[in-house]
Scaffold this motif. Sequence first.
Motif, PDB file in Angstrom:
ATOM      1  N   ARG A  52       0.818  -1.221   0.000  1.00 63.18           N
ATOM      2  CA  ARG A  52       0.000   0.000   0.000  1.00 63.18           C
ATOM      3  C   ARG A  52       0.850   1.269   0.000  1.00 63.18           C
ATOM      4  O   ARG A  52       0.482   2.262  -0.614  1.00 63.18           O
ATOM      5  N   ALA A  53       1.962   1.237   0.713  1.00 61.84           N
ATOM      6  CA  ALA A  53       2.751   2.459   0.884  1.00 61.84           C
ATOM      7  C   ALA A  53       3.539   2.844  -0.366  1.00 61.84           C
ATOM      8  O   ALA A  53       3.556   4.017  -0.741  1.00 61.84           O
ATOM      9  N   VAL A  54       4.189   1.894  -1.002  1.00 64.70           N
ATOM     10  CA  VAL A  54       5.017   2.236  -2.173  1.00 64.70           C
ATOM     11  C   VAL A  54       4.171   2.850  -3.285  1.00 64.70           C
ATOM     12  O   VAL A  54       4.528   3.901  -3.820  1.00 64.70           O
ATOM     13  N   PRO A  55       3.027   2.257  -3.654  1.00 66.13           N
ATOM     14  CA  PRO A  55       2.188   2.926  -4.654  1.00 66.13           C
ATOM     15  C   PRO A  55       1.689   4.303  -4.204  1.00 66.13           C
ATOM     16  O   PRO A  55       1.567   5.218  -5.025  1.00 66.13           O
ATOM     17  N   ALA A  56       1.427   4.463  -2.912  1.00 62.59           N
ATOM     18  CA  ALA A  56       0.986   5.773  -2.413  1.00 62.59           C
ATOM     19  C   ALA A  56       2.087   6.812  -2.585  1.00 62.59           C
ATOM     20  O   ALA A  56       1.828   7.938  -3.029  1.00 62.59           O
ATOM     21  N   PHE A  57       3.321   6.448  -2.254  1.00 64.41           N
ATOM     22  CA  PHE A  57       4.441   7.364  -2.469  1.00 64.41           C
ATOM     23  C   PHE A  57       4.621   7.653  -3.958  1.00 64.41           C
ATOM     24  O   PHE A  57       4.882   8.792  -4.340  1.00 64.41           O
ATOM     25  N   ALA A  58       4.492   6.637  -4.793  1.00 66.50           N
ATOM     26  CA  ALA A  58       4.657   6.821  -6.238  1.00 66.50           C
ATOM     27  C   ALA A  58       3.630   7.794  -6.789  1.00 66.50           C
ATOM     28  O   ALA A  58       3.959   8.653  -7.614  1.00 66.50           O
ATOM     29  N   ARG A  59       2.385   7.672  -6.326  1.00 65.35           N
ATOM     30  CA  ARG A  59       1.343   8.598  -6.801  1.00 65.35           C
ATOM     31  C   ARG A  59       1.638  10.032  -6.389  1.00 65.35           C
ATOM     32  O   ARG A  59       1.344  10.974  -7.127  1.00 65.35           O
ATOM     33  N   LEU A  60       2.199  10.209  -5.209  1.00 68.01           N
ATOM     34  CA  LEU A  60       2.481  11.559  -4.723  1.00 68.01           C
ATOM     35  C   LEU A  60       3.732  12.165  -5.357  1.00 68.01           C
ATOM     36  O   LEU A  60       3.833  13.382  -5.494  1.00 68.01           O
TER      37      LEU A  60
END
Length: 108
Positions: A52-60
């Motif tokens: 969940r975290a890596v895609p969230a960072f990527a989107r930001l």
Amino acid sequence: LLWSQFTAATFDAALPELLSRLRRSSLSDATKHLGAHLAAATFARPVEALGRAVPAFARLLSTGAGEAVALRPLSDGEVVWLLSLLAQTVRNAGAALLPHLPLLRSLL
């Protein structure tokens, strides 16, 4: 210790709440505390947390996907905020980080 004591349901409910704070670079004084929670969540359940975290960072941090990834126009403070928290998140990830390496390399 807190994150490792959560049941699966509690962890699944708490992690999105934690990740929702990533957008708030105005909380720069809380980088250490938020980073500690991210590190603890990753240490407790690395596969779920990184998923969940890596895609969230990527989107930001970026726009596009695959070869067309470009960094978003962020302020220096926002970049420092996000990269500091990303570093805390992946610090204890171990082998669970391997599936996310291509995405992380494209960001960096």
